[in-house]
Design a protein around this motif. Structure first.
Motif, PDB file in Angstrom:
ATOM      1  N   ARG A 212      17.561   3.326   3.249  1.00  0.00           N
ATOM      2  CA  ARG A 212      16.346   2.673   2.752  1.00  0.00           C
ATOM      3  C   ARG A 212      15.140   3.463   3.237  1.00  0.00           C
ATOM      4  NH1 ARG A 212      14.557  -1.226  -0.048  1.00  0.00           N
ATOM      5  NH2 ARG A 212      16.594  -2.177  -0.438  1.00  0.00           N
ATOM      6  N   LEU A 213      14.397   4.009   2.274  1.00  0.00           N
ATOM      7  CA  LEU A 213      13.291   4.901   2.586  1.00  0.00           C
ATOM      8  C   LEU A 213      12.157   4.669   1.599  1.00  0.00           C
ATOM      9  CD1 LEU A 213      13.322   7.300   4.753  1.00  0.00           C
ATOM     10  CD2 LEU A 213      13.344   8.811   2.765  1.00  0.00           C
ATOM     11  N   ILE A 214      10.931   4.709   2.116  1.00  0.00           N
ATOM     12  CA  ILE A 214       9.730   4.683   1.279  1.00  0.00           C
ATOM     13  C   ILE A 214       9.002   5.989   1.533  1.00  0.00           C
ATOM     14  CG2 ILE A 214       7.644   3.414   0.644  1.00  0.00           C
ATOM     15  CD1 ILE A 214       8.751   1.019   2.235  1.00  0.00           C
ATOM     16  N   ALA A 215       8.631   6.699   0.486  1.00  0.00           N
ATOM     17  CA  ALA A 215       7.990   8.004   0.681  1.00  0.00           C
ATOM     18  C   ALA A 215       7.108   8.330  -0.515  1.00  0.00           C
ATOM     19  CB  ALA A 215       9.046   9.094   0.875  1.00  0.00           C
ATOM     20  N   GLY A 216       6.269   9.345  -0.322  1.00  0.00           N
ATOM     21  CA  GLY A 216       5.417   9.791  -1.408  1.00  0.00           C
ATOM     22  C   GLY A 216       4.867  11.172  -1.150  1.00  0.00           C
ATOM     23  N   LYS A 217       4.545  11.873  -2.213  1.00  0.00           N
ATOM     24  CA  LYS A 217       3.910  13.177  -2.089  1.00  0.00           C
ATOM     25  C   LYS A 217       2.433  12.980  -1.750  1.00  0.00           C
ATOM     26  CE  LYS A 217       1.647  15.057  -6.089  1.00  0.00           C
ATOM     27  NZ  LYS A 217       0.674  15.677  -5.175  1.00  0.00           N
ATOM     28  N   VAL A 218       1.893  13.875  -0.949  1.00  0.00           N
ATOM     29  CA  VAL A 218       0.479  13.824  -0.593  1.00  0.00           C
ATOM     30  C   VAL A 218      -0.376  14.037  -1.841  1.00  0.00           C
ATOM     31  CG1 VAL A 218      -1.335  15.099   0.628  1.00  0.00           C
ATOM     32  CG2 VAL A 218       0.786  14.488   1.811  1.00  0.00           C
ATOM     33  N   MET A 219      -1.473  13.292  -1.922  1.00  0.00           N
ATOM     34  CA  MET A 219      -2.475  13.461  -2.973  1.00  0.00           C
ATOM     35  C   MET A 219      -3.742  13.969  -2.278  1.00  0.00           C
ATOM     36  SD  MET A 219      -1.636   9.871  -4.950  1.00  0.00           S
ATOM     37  CE  MET A 219      -2.369  10.292  -6.532  1.00  0.00           C
ATOM     38  N   MET A 220      -4.241  15.144  -2.709  1.00  0.00           N
ATOM     39  CA  MET A 220      -5.292  15.807  -1.925  1.00  0.00           C
ATOM     40  C   MET A 220      -6.008  16.831  -2.809  1.00  0.00           C
ATOM     41  SD  MET A 220      -4.771  17.597   1.825  1.00  0.00           S
ATOM     42  CE  MET A 220      -3.429  18.676   1.321  1.00  0.00           C
TER      43      MET A 220
ATOM     44  N   TYR B 178       8.653   4.036  -3.641  1.00  0.00           N
ATOM     45  CA  TYR B 178       7.588   5.041  -3.663  1.00  0.00           C
ATOM     46  C   TYR B 178       6.310   4.504  -3.039  1.00  0.00           C
ATOM     47  CZ  TYR B 178       5.211   9.258  -4.999  1.00  0.00           C
ATOM     48  OH  TYR B 178       4.555  10.457  -4.934  1.00  0.00           O
ATOM     49  N   ALA B 179       5.639   5.387  -2.289  1.00  0.00           N
ATOM     50  CA  ALA B 179       4.332   5.073  -1.702  1.00  0.00           C
ATOM     51  C   ALA B 179       3.289   6.033  -2.246  1.00  0.00           C
ATOM     52  CB  ALA B 179       4.390   5.174  -0.180  1.00  0.00           C
ATOM     53  N   LEU B 180       2.238   5.501  -2.855  1.00  0.00           N
ATOM     54  CA  LEU B 180       1.079   6.310  -3.204  1.00  0.00           C
ATOM     55  C   LEU B 180       0.482   6.825  -1.904  1.00  0.00           C
ATOM     56  CD1 LEU B 180      -0.446   3.864  -5.833  1.00  0.00           C
ATOM     57  CD2 LEU B 180       0.957   5.890  -6.287  1.00  0.00           C
ATOM     58  N   THR B 181       0.242   8.154  -1.816  1.00  0.00           N
ATOM     59  CA  THR B 181      -0.018   8.768  -0.518  1.00  0.00           C
ATOM     60  C   THR B 181      -1.242   9.685  -0.551  1.00  0.00           C
ATOM     61  OG1 THR B 181       2.384   8.691  -0.162  1.00  0.00           O
ATOM     62  CG2 THR B 181       1.106   9.962   1.407  1.00  0.00           C
TER      63      THR B 181
ATOM     64  N   PHE C 288       1.573   0.562 -11.463  1.00  0.00           N
ATOM     65  CA  PHE C 288       2.821   0.311 -10.726  1.00  0.00           C
ATOM     66  C   PHE C 288       2.492  -0.578  -9.516  1.00  0.00           C
ATOM     67  CE2 PHE C 288       3.142   4.467 -12.771  1.00  0.00           C
ATOM     68  CZ  PHE C 288       4.330   4.333 -13.503  1.00  0.00           C
ATOM     69  N   PRO C 289       2.228  -1.853  -9.755  1.00  0.00           N
ATOM     70  CA  PRO C 289       1.713  -2.719  -8.676  1.00  0.00           C
ATOM     71  C   PRO C 289       2.708  -3.008  -7.555  1.00  0.00           C
ATOM     72  CG  PRO C 289       2.155  -3.986 -10.675  1.00  0.00           C
ATOM     73  CD  PRO C 289       2.292  -2.545 -11.052  1.00  0.00           C
ATOM     74  N   ASP C 290       3.991  -2.688  -7.752  1.00  0.00           N
ATOM     75  CA  ASP C 290       4.952  -2.935  -6.673  1.00  0.00           C
ATOM     76  C   ASP C 290       5.194  -1.699  -5.812  1.00  0.00           C
ATOM     77  OD1 ASP C 290       6.339  -1.508  -8.619  1.00  0.00           O
ATOM     78  OD2 ASP C 290       8.218  -2.598  -8.322  1.00  0.00           O
ATOM     79  N   THR C 291       4.416  -0.626  -6.033  1.00  0.00           N
ATOM     80  CA  THR C 291       4.496   0.517  -5.130  1.00  0.00           C
ATOM     81  C   THR C 291       3.737   0.208  -3.836  1.00  0.00           C
ATOM     82  OG1 THR C 291       2.590   1.503  -6.246  1.00  0.00           O
ATOM     83  CG2 THR C 291       4.769   2.267  -6.927  1.00  0.00           C
ATOM     84  N   TRP C 292       3.941   1.069  -2.849  1.00  0.00           N
ATOM     85  CA  TRP C 292       3.227   0.983  -1.580  1.00  0.00           C
ATOM     86  C   TRP C 292       2.027   1.931  -1.607  1.00  0.00           C
ATOM     87  CZ3 TRP C 292       8.046  -0.631  -2.161  1.00  0.00           C
ATOM     88  CH2 TRP C 292       8.553  -1.619  -1.314  1.00  0.00           C
ATOM     89  N   VAL C 293       1.091   1.720  -0.697  1.00  0.00           N
ATOM     90  CA  VAL C 293       0.031   2.680  -0.407  1.00  0.00           C
ATOM     91  C   VAL C 293       0.174   3.062   1.061  1.00  0.00           C
ATOM     92  CG1 VAL C 293      -2.458   3.042  -0.130  1.00  0.00           C
ATOM     93  CG2 VAL C 293      -1.592   1.845  -2.154  1.00  0.00           C
ATOM     94  N   HIS C 294       0.134   4.369   1.334  1.00  0.00           N
ATOM     95  CA  HIS C 294       0.353   4.868   2.689  1.00  0.00           C
ATOM     96  C   HIS C 294      -0.692   5.938   2.970  1.00  0.00           C
ATOM     97  CE1 HIS C 294       3.338   7.108   5.594  1.00  0.00           C
ATOM     98  NE2 HIS C 294       2.456   6.395   6.268  1.00  0.00           N
ATOM     99  N   THR C 295      -1.535   5.688   3.967  1.00  0.00           N
ATOM    100  CA  THR C 295      -2.580   6.653   4.283  1.00  0.00           C
ATOM    101  C   THR C 295      -3.027   6.471   5.731  1.00  0.00           C
ATOM    102  OG1 THR C 295      -4.659   7.622   3.469  1.00  0.00           O
ATOM    103  CG2 THR C 295      -4.502   5.210   3.465  1.00  0.00           C
ATOM    104  N   HIS C 296      -4.064   7.221   6.113  1.00  0.00           N
ATOM    105  CA  HIS C 296      -4.594   7.178   7.473  1.00  0.00           C
ATOM    106  C   HIS C 296      -5.942   6.469   7.484  1.00  0.00           C
ATOM    107  CE1 HIS C 296      -1.941  10.751   7.329  1.00  0.00           C
ATOM    108  NE2 HIS C 296      -1.644  10.444   8.569  1.00  0.00           N
ATOM    109  N   LEU C 297      -6.245   5.844   8.618  1.00  0.00           N
ATOM    110  CA  LEU C 297      -7.503   5.114   8.752  1.00  0.00           C
ATOM    111  C   LEU C 297      -7.977   5.159  10.203  1.00  0.00           C
ATOM    112  CD1 LEU C 297      -9.691   3.138   7.689  1.00  0.00           C
ATOM    113  CD2 LEU C 297      -8.076   1.270   8.136  1.00  0.00           C
TER     114      LEU C 297
END
Length: 442
Positions: free
Chosen positions: A159-167, A201-204, A226-235
């Motif tokens: 079980r893994l959640i991941a995403g490509k960096v958006m930059m 998948y995590a939007l990243t 895709f409202p059931d995706t995750w969001v993963h970032t830094h703050l």
């Protein structure tokens, strides 16, 4: 009536049976069974019982006998960068300088599918060797980095959640993309991998400084599509970074408001670090049901600051534990919990073993919105767990031997423990790693 089980494991067990609203509630939800049996069927938990209450029903059945070992739900890493595995322990810089000197050059290699595949396999072996069965993972800007990681995790049934960096700005040209390229590549990855087996998948977006307004609009568009995706970032990881965000987004009311304006806060939004938050940002995290990944090892290593654990409880904000490799210096969540204790001590907060292991298991699952499927030994949950030898070294054996109860033993484990304590790691009801083999067994 025969038991509906295909695997029975006898050992000592520890987990948490329900979520906690305050740290004082955690003890009431803790469950320790010194001599128990875990029943599994088709990769899921059938039940956890006292051995004496069920042993007669198991007559004639092969039992996996792990007496002398302690079994916990698999550890959950709520923030980690898999490409940074090969630059862990890089010397001498704080966050922004560290990114430019070490991180970006390493991440440039992940345009190569073969390199990405090699490092994905190495990364997942490191997770399993340290008892981590689920993780929220950063890739690089290259879609092939996530193709490789998901392919390797799928083969393990992990079980893994991941995403490509958006930059698209404030990074070397060789790592930048246009907002439209980022949108198209991310959308294709979501359609291929999101909710495929045990993968999500995590939007990243890397963080606000590397995200233009146009890019954040694309992230917002994908979240709506895709409202059931995750969001993963830094703050708010460092004071320097937080000040930079205010310069880059003067129209927004602080760092978190950049994400909130683009509708990137919410139940499946996980913000790593959150060290330098303002009062209204704490309130926004609570109001939007967003989560924090507390990364003590990397925060200390980069000199970023001390996360306020007590405030997270006061504000009712969910918290998971992240190793944050490669600013973090270990894949091991036992060692990471030991660092979390020290972060608390420096602020007059006593992080006890119950709370620490809660954040690494059921609390971490809750922070990732996965507590309905993993995090404890409740019937029906996916059978991901770690088998631990609490006395893997002479010093540990001495201290465990004179510990008076399970709480002292767990505290010793998180202060003296490391990868030597991990005997086996199971994924979906099957052994995926064991110490004597040193490799995945799936």
């Amino acid at each position: 009536m025969p038991l509906m089980t295909d695997t029975a494991i006898r050992a000592s067990f520890f987990d948490f049976t329900a979520l906690a609203d305050q740290p004082d509630d955690i003890l009431a939800q803790a469950r320790f069974i010194d001599d128990g049996v875990l029943l599994l069927r088709a990769g899921r938990v059938v039940g956890l019982h006292e051995w004496q209450n069920i042993s007669e029903q198991l007559n004639g059945m092969d039992i996996v006998d792990l007496r002398g070992k302690l079994i916990l739900p698999g550890f959950i890493d709520s923030h980690i960068h898999y490409p940074q595995t090969e630059m862990i322990g890089a010397f001498g810089e704080q966050l922004l300088e560290w990114l430019n000197q070490y991180t970006f050059p390493i991440e440039a290699q992940y345009h190569c599918p073969q390199h990405a595949a090699q490092m994905s396999a190495f990364f997942l072996r490191q997770l399993l060797a340290n008892g981590t069965t689920s993780a929220l993972v950063f890739g690089t800007v290259h879609p092939q980095s996530i193709e490789a990681l998901f392919s390797a995790a799928e083969a393990l049934n992990m079980r893994l959640i991941a995403g490509k960096v958006m930059m698209d700005r404030n990074a070397p040209d060789y790592l930048l993309e246009t907002p439209e390229e980022s949108y198209q590549q991310t959308r294709a990855l979501i359609e291929r991998w999101h909710q495929r087996g045990r993968l999500s998948y995590a939007l990243t977006p890397r963080f606000a400084p590397t995200s233009s307004h146009a890019l954040l609009e694309k992230v917002c568009q994908l979240r709506k599509e895709f409202p059931d995706t995750w969001v993963h970032t830094h703050l708010s990881e460092s004071a320097q970074e937080t000040a930079w965000v205010k310069e880059l987004f003067p129209e927004r009311d602080g760092y978190l408001d950049v994400y909130h304006y683009y509708q990137l806060t919410g139940r499946r939004s996980v913000f790593a670090h959150c060290i330098h938050l303002e009062d209204d940002e704490w309130q926004c995290l609570h109001d939007t049901d967003s989560s924090i990944a507390f990364c003590p090892t990397s925060n200390l290593f980069l000199g970023s600051g001390l996360f306020n654990i007590k405030r997270s409880w006061q504000q009712g904000v969910k918290v998971g534990i992240g190793t944050d490799v490669g600013a973090g210096t270990t894949f091991n969540l036992l060692q990471t919990l030991g660092e979390a204790y020290k972060v608390g001590q420096l602020q007059g907060y006593k992080l006890n073993a119950a709370e620490a292991f809660y954040h690494a298991t059921l609390g971490g699952a809750h922070a990732l919105d996965l507590d309905q499927v993993i995090g404890n030994f409740a019937a029906g949950k996916e059978a991901d767990f770690v088998v631990i030898d609490p006395a893997a070294s002479a010093l540990q054996k001495l201290r465990i031997g004179n510990s008076k109860d399970i709480w002292e033993k767990l505290f010793v484990l998180m202060t003296l423990g490391d990868d030597r304590n991990i005997v086996q790691t199971w994924l979906h009801g099957r052994p995926a790693w064991q110490r004597d083999a040193g490799e995945s067994t799936v």
